[in-house]
Design an enzyme around this catalytic site. Structure first.
Site, PDB file in Angstrom:
ATOM      1  N   GLU A  54       0.543  -1.323   0.292  1.00 45.69           N
ATOM      2  CA  GLU A  54      -0.067  -0.303  -0.043  1.00 45.69           C
ATOM      3  C   GLU A  54       0.569   1.136   0.042  1.00 45.69           C
ATOM      4  O   GLU A  54       1.470   1.008   0.515  1.00 45.69           O
ATOM      5  CB  GLU A  54      -1.051  -0.131   1.265  1.00 45.69           C
ATOM      6  CG  GLU A  54      -1.960   0.809   1.181  1.00 45.69           C
ATOM      7  CD  GLU A  54      -3.144   1.645   0.080  1.00 45.69           C
ATOM      8  OE1 GLU A  54      -2.839   0.853  -0.437  1.00 45.69           O
ATOM      9  OE2 GLU A  54      -2.562   2.991  -0.543  1.00 45.69           O
ATOM     10  N   GLY A  85      -8.213   2.562   0.788  1.00 45.65           N
ATOM     11  CA  GLY A  85      -7.715   3.185  -0.114  1.00 45.65           C
ATOM     12  C   GLY A  85      -9.105   4.354  -0.419  1.00 45.65           C
ATOM     13  O   GLY A  85      -9.343   4.968   0.742  1.00 45.65           O
ATOM     14  N   HIS A 129     -46.146  -3.222   8.289  1.00 43.73           N
ATOM     15  CA  HIS A 129     -46.589  -1.607   7.897  1.00 43.73           C
ATOM     16  C   HIS A 129     -46.134  -1.007   9.192  1.00 43.73           C
ATOM     17  O   HIS A 129     -46.892  -1.389  10.557  1.00 43.73           O
ATOM     18  CB  HIS A 129     -48.352  -1.831   8.598  1.00 43.73           C
ATOM     19  CG  HIS A 129     -49.039  -0.459   8.729  1.00 43.73           C
ATOM     20  ND1 HIS A 129     -49.228   0.800   6.983  1.00 43.73           N
ATOM     21  CD2 HIS A 129     -49.202   0.354   9.482  1.00 43.73           C
ATOM     22  CE1 HIS A 129     -49.454   1.775   7.181  1.00 43.73           C
ATOM     23  NE2 HIS A 129     -49.979   1.195   8.434  1.00 43.73           N
TER      24      HIS A 129
HETATM   25  C1  FAD Z   1     -16.622  11.259  -3.284  1.00 46.31           C
HETATM   26  C2  FAD Z   1     -17.170   9.396  -3.842  1.00 46.31           C
HETATM   27  C3  FAD Z   1     -18.285   8.991  -3.181  1.00 46.31           C
HETATM   28  C4  FAD Z   1     -18.288   7.378  -3.217  1.00 46.31           C
HETATM   29  N1  FAD Z   1     -19.358   6.664  -2.795  1.00 46.31           N
HETATM   30  C5  FAD Z   1     -19.458   5.680  -3.051  1.00 46.31           C
HETATM   31  C6  FAD Z   1     -20.405   4.955  -2.336  1.00 46.31           C
HETATM   32  O1  FAD Z   1     -21.407   5.757  -1.549  1.00 46.31           O
HETATM   33  N2  FAD Z   1     -20.751   3.490  -2.437  1.00 46.31           N
HETATM   34  C7  FAD Z   1     -19.744   2.757  -3.095  1.00 46.31           C
HETATM   35  O2  FAD Z   1     -20.332   1.637  -3.357  1.00 46.31           O
HETATM   36  N3  FAD Z   1     -19.169   3.797  -3.855  1.00 46.31           N
HETATM   37  C8  FAD Z   1     -18.671   4.418  -3.626  1.00 46.31           C
HETATM   38  N4  FAD Z   1     -17.363   5.023  -3.847  1.00 46.31           N
HETATM   39  C9  FAD Z   1     -16.976   4.286  -5.202  1.00 46.31           C
HETATM   40  C10 FAD Z   1     -15.973   3.577  -3.794  1.00 46.31           C
HETATM   41  O3  FAD Z   1     -15.595   4.911  -3.332  1.00 46.31           O
HETATM   42  C11 FAD Z   1     -14.433   2.869  -5.157  1.00 46.31           C
HETATM   43  O4  FAD Z   1     -15.568   2.159  -5.693  1.00 46.31           O
HETATM   44  C12 FAD Z   1     -14.006   2.089  -4.063  1.00 46.31           C
HETATM   45  O5  FAD Z   1     -13.279   2.664  -3.302  1.00 46.31           O
HETATM   46  C13 FAD Z   1     -12.767   1.193  -4.882  1.00 46.31           C
HETATM   47  O6  FAD Z   1     -12.064   0.358  -4.596  1.00 46.31           O
HETATM   48  P1  FAD Z   1     -10.938  -0.025  -5.234  1.00 46.31           P
HETATM   49  O7  FAD Z   1     -10.724  -1.675  -3.950  1.00 46.31           O
HETATM   50  O8  FAD Z   1     -10.986  -0.288  -6.509  1.00 46.31           O
HETATM   51  O9  FAD Z   1      -9.139   0.726  -4.037  1.00 46.31           O
HETATM   52  P2  FAD Z   1      -9.316   1.693  -3.575  1.00 46.31           P
HETATM   53  O10 FAD Z   1     -10.776   2.041  -2.504  1.00 46.31           O
HETATM   54  O11 FAD Z   1      -9.040   3.151  -4.952  1.00 46.31           O
HETATM   55  O12 FAD Z   1      -7.877   1.425  -2.995  1.00 46.31           O
HETATM   56  C14 FAD Z   1      -6.820   1.290  -4.179  1.00 46.31           C
HETATM   57  C15 FAD Z   1      -5.878   1.358  -3.393  1.00 46.31           C
HETATM   58  O13 FAD Z   1      -4.538   1.036  -4.037  1.00 46.31           O
HETATM   59  C16 FAD Z   1      -3.269   2.266  -3.828  1.00 46.31           C
HETATM   60  N5  FAD Z   1      -2.473   1.708  -4.358  1.00 46.31           N
HETATM   61  C17 FAD Z   1      -3.042   2.021  -5.988  1.00 46.31           C
HETATM   62  N6  FAD Z   1      -1.521   1.767  -6.866  1.00 46.31           N
HETATM   63  C18 FAD Z   1      -0.501   1.627  -5.994  1.00 46.31           C
HETATM   64  C19 FAD Z   1       1.022   1.567  -6.267  1.00 46.31           C
HETATM   65  N7  FAD Z   1       0.986   1.657  -7.401  1.00 46.31           N
HETATM   66  N8  FAD Z   1       2.111   0.375  -4.946  1.00 46.31           N
HETATM   67  C20 FAD Z   1       0.849   0.384  -4.177  1.00 46.31           C
HETATM   68  N9  FAD Z   1      -0.409   0.825  -3.464  1.00 46.31           N
HETATM   69  C21 FAD Z   1      -1.029   1.898  -4.951  1.00 46.31           C
HETATM   70  C22 FAD Z   1      -3.862   3.509  -3.343  1.00 46.31           C
HETATM   71  O14 FAD Z   1      -3.082   3.441  -1.957  1.00 46.31           O
HETATM   72  C23 FAD Z   1      -5.718   2.619  -2.567  1.00 46.31           C
HETATM   73  O15 FAD Z   1      -5.623   2.610  -1.139  1.00 46.31           O
HETATM   74  C24 FAD Z   1     -16.983   6.664  -3.834  1.00 46.31           C
HETATM   75  C25 FAD Z   1     -16.248   7.243  -5.054  1.00 46.31           C
HETATM   76  C26 FAD Z   1     -15.851   8.861  -4.424  1.00 46.31           C
HETATM   77  C27 FAD Z   1     -15.209   9.437  -5.052  1.00 46.31           C
END
Ligand code: FAD
Length: 457
Positions: A33, A39, A439
């Protein structure tokens, strides 16, 4: 070079689950990470925004308290405390996850930027790790388009919004989709003037027109300004403020505000991962190409979550992890195509969605029946004084399948699951029609709505 059975890159929604299952099965796992554990969802997405939505709801309810016979006096929002509450909820989740992973047997946590050196090697810091199985869960970040003047304009994204502990006088939200609408309504309720600028002809353009229109009316009733068809958006400094030219073909040619939030989409974190060194194929927008079981173009490497373009939600990312684990450890050939579209928009009232929109059903050529009911005819909504919105459901006219539903109304994000689960059960709509619901709830009107189906236009 340190050898592992598996390397997991990213601690988003899929990475920790996959790590725990593989490590639990006795594999030696390296988890990498580079930034905050958990994330997007935990740190800059779902958790902090929904915590702030709750503060905004409290502000709204306090402002409307007299309608319920309750006098509370003048309402003042303390943004420092709103932020502190949000930070605390986020922190609990982040710290809990970091602690869990840090103490996990068979798991070694690395902090730093991961880069592929080959199809089986990843570097992090000064170290090189090797494994026959690699899982990419790197997520995405806010997309910043090249709009004229953006280079000279201070702007916020969903990430930098997390540091805002003051009330912007006039927040210009660029982007009328899910993220933009949630922030827009929330800051209006905190007390900012808010203008939402959308390039398309309506808000949340992927939804049916009646949903878009109702959401727009809900926002406008609270004083959010909405500018649609904003074709050539550009920015300029104007007397200490920011002017966004909107060229909407009607109304003022620019909007002047104090702060700009860009909420115009996301891009995957795949540009600094060295994917080329491993030969992993991406599409034209940088999303990693995967098959129905999330295998990339390179054997032994999987991509999960937002970075594969198969979903953009916490639940889709987590579900990706379940699919991969089921295939690898449980001899269960689960697939992405098994899942049914489901998500919510957390405006107030929220929108819960499952399955196809009416537009998608029309495109599919299926003959459908539709039931629709305004929240003004839902007793629970009336009792709560929250009668905005409507619910609707579409079913296949021939075989009885439930095709899709939208519940825009109080508790819509929860009620939708009573429909979603029946869709997963592949049971016909008549099962819900005959069910006795409690209800007074919003859910109790779903069977009633199903008894009033009519052919879809
Ligand atoms: C404002 C906002 C509100 C949202 N609200 C909702 C909601 O209400 N409900 C919902 O379902 N979804 C919501 N989402 C979407 C949701 O947050 C994402 O779909 C979800 O977090 C995606 O998760 P992920 O596992 O793909 O990656 P992420 O959670 O983005 O995690 C990726 C991780 O990889 C790490 N990383 C990246 N590249 C590297 C690298 N090269 N080396 C080491 N580490 C790395 C990053 O630091 C991060 O910690 C929202 C998004 C936003 C922006």
């Amino acid at each position: 070079m340190t050898a592992y059975d598996a390397i997991v890159i990213g601690t988003g929604q899929a990475g920790p689950y996959v790590t725990s299952r593989l490590a639990g099965a006795g594999m030696k796992v390296a988890l990498i990470e580079r930034h905050a554990f958990g994330g997007t969802c935990v740190n800059t997405g779902c958790i902090p925004t929904k915590t702030m939505v709750a503060s905004a709801y409290a502000a709204r309810l306090a402002a409307c308290a007299a309608e319920y016979g309750v006098d509370v006096g003048p309402v003042r929002v303390d943004m420092k405390r709103v932020k502190a509450r949000k930070d605390e909820v986020s922190k609990q989740s982040r710290v809990g996850l970091e602690d869990w992973l840090g103490h996990m047997e068979n798991c070694t946590v690395y902090r730093g930027q991961a880069r592929f050196e080959s199809a089986q090697e990843v570097s992090v810091g000064g170290e090189r790790l090797q494994a026959g199985k690699i899982f990419i869960n790197v997520g995405g970040r806010a997309f910043v388009p090249e709009m004229p003047g953006i280079g000279e304009t201070p702007f916020l994204t969903n990430s930098s919004m997390m540091s805002v502990d003051f009330l912007p006088k006039h927040l210009i939200v660029v982007g009328g989709s899910y993220i933009g609408l949630e922030f827009g309504q929330m800051f209006r309720r905190f007390g900012s003037e808010v203008t939402i600028i959308e390039m398309g002809p309506r808000l949340i353009g992927r939804e049916d027109e009646d949903v878009s229109t109702a959401v727009r009316e809900i926002l406008e009733q609270e004083g959010v300004q909405v500018r649609l068809n904003a074709k050539c958006i550009s920015f300029a400094r104007r007397g200490g403020e920011i002017a966004a030219s909107v060229d909407c073909g009607g109304g003022a040619p620019f909007v002047q505000g104090t702060h700009v939030l860009l909420a115009v989409g996301r891009r995957p974190n795949t540009d600094d991962l060295g994917l080329d060194k491993a030969g992993i194929a991406v599409d034209e927008r940088g999303y990693i190409r995967v098959d129905d079981q999330l295998r990339t173009s390179v054997p032994g490497i999987w991509a999960l979550g937002d970075c594969n373009g198969k979903g953009a939600f916490t639940h889709t990312s987590y579900n990706d992890g379940e699919i991969v684990v089921a295939n690898l450890l449980e001899n269960d050939p689960r697939r992405v195509s098994d899942r049914i579209t489901a998500y919510a928009l957390y405006t107030d009232p929220p929108l819960g969605r499952a399955g196809m929109t009416e537009a998608e059903i029309r495109k599919s050529g299926r003959k459908a029946l539709v039931g629709k009911r305004p929240m003004t005819r839902v007793a629970r909504a009336v009792e709560k004084g929250e009668t905005q919105g409507f619910m609707k459901i579409a079913v296949d006219a021939e075989n009885g399948d439930i095709l899709g539903a939208a519940i825009l109304g109080t508790s819509g994000d929860e009620v939708i699951h009573s429909i979603l689960d029946v869709m997963y059960a592949k049971a016909p709509w008549t099962v819900i029609r005959r069910a006795m619901h409690i209800h007074p709830t919003v859910s109790e009107l779903v069977p009633t709505m199903l008894s009033e189906l009519r052919p879809m236009d």
